[in-house]
Scaffold this active site. Structure first.
Site, short mmCIF file in Angstrom:
data_model
loop_
_atom_site.label_atom_id
_atom_site.label_comp_id
_atom_site.label_asym_id
_atom_site.label_seq_id
_atom_site.Cartn_x
_atom_site.Cartn_y
_atom_site.Cartn_z
N ASP A 1 0.87 -1.16 0.00
CA ASP A 1 0.00 0.00 0.00
C ASP A 1 0.93 1.22 0.00
O ASP A 1 2.08 1.12 0.42
CB ASP A 1 -0.88 -0.02 1.26
CG ASP A 1 -1.66 1.26 1.43
OD1 ASP A 1 -2.34 1.67 0.48
OD2 ASP A 1 -1.56 1.87 2.52
N ASP B 1 -1.46 -0.55 5.97
CA ASP B 1 -1.68 0.03 7.30
C ASP B 1 -3.13 0.39 7.56
O ASP B 1 -3.51 0.62 8.70
CB ASP B 1 -0.84 1.31 7.45
CG ASP B 1 -1.41 2.46 6.63
OD1 ASP B 1 -1.72 3.51 7.20
OD2 ASP B 1 -1.57 2.29 5.40
N ASP C 1 -7.04 -2.03 3.85
CA ASP C 1 -6.07 -3.08 3.49
C ASP C 1 -6.40 -4.42 4.15
O ASP C 1 -5.78 -5.43 3.82
CB ASP C 1 -4.65 -2.66 3.91
CG ASP C 1 -4.16 -1.42 3.17
OD1 ASP C 1 -4.44 -1.33 1.96
OD2 ASP C 1 -3.52 -0.56 3.79
#
Length: 626
Positions: A314, A516, A520
Site C-alpha cells: 500500500d 496500514d 487493506d
C-alpha cells in the site's frame, strides 16, 4: 467419555504443560543420578505427567478419526519400555515429545478480533428527511431512494449521491488516502466514510448488505484466514513411520529372539529430534524478528514468507508518512515573496480543521520561528477552503472554485506551474490576497526516507515489489518512479486489492501484502503473508495481518524476508540431521549395539543439537557486503 478426556487434557493450558515439564525434568535428572523416592524410580513422574497425556491423545485420535500421528509410535515405545522395565527410557521419550508439542503450541496463532472492530464501523443510525421533517432511524431501516441528512463529524450510513451542500469527506476507510476529498451536489459518497465539515443531503442508492462497508466486511469474512497450516513433518509421515517401526521391531524380535532389541528400535524410531526441528527454529526466528520490531502473530507465517515472490505495498502510511506536508510555495506577485506568502497563508489557516490547513500551519512553524498574525475574521467554506482577515489583508486559501466564487481569475502561468505539481500527485492550495491571486502552496504525502533503499534491497532478495494504492495514477506513478517499482495498480478499492492478489496467487505467485489502513484488511488476510504497520496502522489492519511492524521501520522488511529463508534452511538442516541420526540409531539397535536407555540418550543428544542449531537464529543477521 472421549469428550471428557479431551476437556481434561486441555485443562490448565500452557501453564499446566510448563509445570509438568519442569517436574518431569527434575524427576529424570534424579533418575539419572540413581535417586529413588520411596523405592520408586522418579522417572515414573515423567511417564505419568508427560507420557499418559500422549497415550490418551493417541487413543482419542485413533478411535474418533483413525488419525495416525507421531504420538501413536511414541505411545507404543512408552508402553513397550515400561513392560520390559526400561523406566528412564520411557520417561525421557515422553519428556522430549511433550517439550516439542509445547513449542509447537506456542507458535500457534492467537484469536483475532478484526472483523468485530470492522463491524463497529457500521453506522447505527441515520437522519431521514420525510415530509420536510428530520427523523432519526436505525441505519438498517434506510431504503434505496430515501433522502438523508449527514451532519459534520458523522459517519455516512449508506452509499448515495449528494443532492445539496458542500463538504469534505474522509475516505480513508475505503481508499486509505489521508487527505479528505471535497464533495458537492452530484458526487457519490460511501458508507463508513466520515463527513468532515459541511452538512449535506443525499439520496440513498445502496443500502444494507449492498453498501460499501458491508461489502468490505464480507470480503474480510470470506477470505481464508487459516491459510493452509503447514503440517508437522513427523505427523505427515507418521503412518509410514509407525508401519516401518513395527515391521522392523517385529522382524528383529523374530530373527534375534531378543525383545529388548525390538523395544530399542521402537524407542529410537520415536521422532523426537524430528518433532523439535521445526518449532525450535520458528521460535528462535520469531525471537530474532521481535528484536527487529516485528510481532509475529502466526506461528507458520515465517514459513510462508520464505516462499514469497511478490511483495505488494500500500502507498499511504506504508511507503509514505501518511500525512500531507508542504513541498513547495510559489509566489507570482512582486509584492509577496515565497516566505511572506507562506506566512500569510499559515495565518489564514491557523483555525482550520482541514488536514491540509493544519499541514500548512505545522510546516510553517517547523521552518520559521515568527509568530502568526492574529485573525480578525475567519470562515471555513466546506469543500472549498477558508476566508480570513489578518494584518489588514483579506485572504482566500483553497481550491479554484473558492477563488472563482469571488470573481478572482487565476493567471495562466500560475495554472501551468500548478499543473506540474498536480502531475506528481500533489494537492494545490491557491492563495488570493485582497481580491488578487498571488500564488499557491503545493502539499503532498512524502516518501519515508528509507523507502527507496528498502525497495532496492527487496529486489536484491529476488522478490518483486508491487504498488497497490487507492491514490490516483499520477500520484502512484510519481511515487513508484522514485522507488523503482515497475508494477503499479492505482485507484484501488479494497475489493480491487483483493482481486489483484488473488490473480497473482492464481498465477502461482506467493504474495506478501504490506499495508496500514482499514481498507487493506481484506488484502492482508488474503495474501500468503500479511504485514501491517503496527505503529500508525489501524487496529483492524493489525488484527487481519500475520505480522505487525511495531516501529514502522520498513527498512527492516528485507531482514525479515532473508530471516524467513534462513529459518527454512535451518529447518531443513535439522530435519536432515535428525533423520540421519535416526537411521544410524536404528541400525545400531537392530544389531544390538544400543539398548533402550542408550537409545533414549542418543535421542536426547540429537534433540539438544537440533535446539542449539535453531538457537543460532536468535542473533542471525545477513552480513553486509564490505
Amino acid at each position: 467419555m472421549l469428550k471428557t478426556l479431551e476437556n481434561f487434557l486441555e485443562w490448565g493450558g500452557v501453564k499446566k504443560d510448563v509445570t509438568c515439564l519442569i517436574l518431569s525434568g527434575i524427576a529424570l535428572l534424579a533418575s539419572l543420578l540413581d535417586v529413588e523416592l520411596f523405592h520408586i524410580n522418579p522417572a515414573w513422574i515423567a511417564i505419568i505427567l508427560c507420557g499418559v497425556p500422549i497415550i490418551l491423545e493417541a487413543v482419542i485420535g485413533l478411535v474418533t478419526r483413525f488419525d495416525i500421528k507421531a504420538d501413536v509410535l511414541v505411545s507404543l515405545a512408552l508402553i513397550a519400555s515400561v513392560i520390559i522395565g526400561e523406566i528412564f527410557a520411557a520417561g525421557e521419550v515422553a519428556f522430549i515429545m511433550q517439550l516439542g508439542a509445547l513449542l509447537e503450541d506456542l507458535t500457534v496463532a492467537k484469536a483475532r478480533a478484526g472483523i468485530e472492530k470492522l463491524v463497529h464501523l457500521t453506522p447505527r443510525t441515520a437522519r431521514r428527511i420525510f415530509d420536510g421533517k428530520e427523523e432519526v432511524i436505525p441505519a438498517e431501516q434506510v431504503q434505496a431512494g430515501d433522502v438523508l441528512r449527514v451532519l459534520p463529524g458523522e459517519t455516512i450510513p449508506v452509499d448515495g449521491i449528494i443532492l445539496s451542500g458542500q463538504t469534505s469527506v474522509d475516505q480513508a476507510v475505503m481508499t486509505g488516502e489521508s487527505i479528505p476529498v471535497d464533495k458537492g451536489a452530484g458526487d457519490s459518497v460511501s458508507s463508513g466514510t466520515v463527513n468532515q465539515f459541511g452538512s449535506f443531503d443525499m439520496r440513498a442508492t445502496k443500502v444494507g448488505d449492498d453498501s460499501s462497508i458491508q461489502r468490505m466486511i464480507r470480503l474480510v469474512q470470506s477470505v481464508d484466514a487459516g491459510k493452509a497450516k503447514i503440517v508437522g513433518i513427523a505427523d505427515r509421515w507418521a503412518t509410514w513411520i509407525v508401519v516401518i517401526a513395527l515391521s522392523a521391531a517385529g522382524l528383529t524380535w523374530l530373527i534375534s529372539g531378543e525383545i529388548i532389541r525390538a523395544v530399542t528400535i521402537l524407542v529410537v524410531f520415536c521422532p523426537c529430534a524430528l518433532v523439535l526441528a521445526t518449532p525450535t527454529a520458528i521460535m528462535a526466528a520469531i525471537g530474532n524478528a521481535t528484536k527487529h520490531g516485528f510481532l509475529v502473530r502466526e506461528g507458520d507465517a515465517l514459513e510462508r514468507l520464505a516462499s514469497v515472490t511478490k511483495i505488494t505495498f500500500d502507498k499511504t502510511g506504508t511507503l509514505t508518512y501518511g500525512t500531507p506536508r508542504v513541498t513547495a510555495v510559489k509566489s507570482f506577485s512582486k509584492e509577496w515573496t515565497d516566505g511572506e506568502l507562506f506566512r500569510l497563508t499559515a495565518c489564514a489557516e491557523q483555525r482550520s480543521e482541514h488536514p491540509l490547513g493544519k499541514a500548512i500551519v505545522e510546516s510553517y512553524k517547523n521552518q520559521y520561528s515568527d509568530e502568526l498574525l492574529a485573525l480578525a475574521r475567519f470562515q471555513m467554506i466546506p469543500g472549498q477552503g477558508v476566508s480570513a482577515e489578518a494584518g489588514g489583508y483579506e485572504i482566500l486559501a483553497g481550491n479554484p472554485e473558492l477563488l472563482q466564487a469571488d470573481q478572482i481569475t487565476l493567471p495562466e502561468d500560475m495554472r501551468a506551474a500548478a499543473a506540474a505539481y498536480l502531475e506528481t500527485g500533489s494537492t494545490i492550495t491557491y492563495v488570493a490576497v485582497s481580491k488578487t491571486a498571488v500564488g499557491f502552496i503545493a502539499l503532498s504525502d512524502t516518501l519515508r526516507q528509507d523507502a527507496p533503499d528498502t525497495a532496492a534491497r527487496i529486489r536484491d532478495t529476488g522478490a518483486a515489489p508491487v504498488l497497490l494504492t487507492g491514490d490516483n495514477e499520477k500520484a502512484a506513478g510519481y511515487m513508484a518512479g522514485q522507488l523503482g517499482i515497475r508494477e503499479i495498480h492505482a485507484n484501488c478499492l479494497p475489493e480491487d486489492k483483493l482481486r489483484y492478489i488473488e490473480t497473482f496467487q492464481n498465477n502461482g505467485e506467493m504474495v506478501c501484502m504490506i499495508g496500514d489502513g482499514i481498507n487493506d484488511a481484506p488484502a492482508l488476510k488474503k495474501a500468503c503473508v500479511g504485514i501491517a504497520m503496527g505503529g500508525i496502522g489501524s487496529d483492524i489492519a493489525v488484527d487481519a495481518a500475520d505480522i505487525a511492524l511495531i516501529n514502522d521501520k520498513i527498512s527492516e522488511l528485507p531482514h525479515l524476508l532473508l530471516l524467513a529463508r534462513r529459518m527454512m534452511l535451518t529447518i531443513k538442516c535439522n530435519l536432515t540431521f535428525s533423520m540421519t541420526l535416526n537411521f544410524i540409531a536404528i541400525v545400531l539397535a537392530i544389531t544390538g549395539v544400543l539398548n533402550p536407555v542408550v537409545g533414549a540418550l542418543v535421542h536426547n543428544a540429537g534433540s539438544v543439537i537440533v535446539i542449539v542449531n535453531s538457537a543460532f537464529l536468535l542473533g542471525w543477521k545477513k552480513k553486509s557486503r564490505s
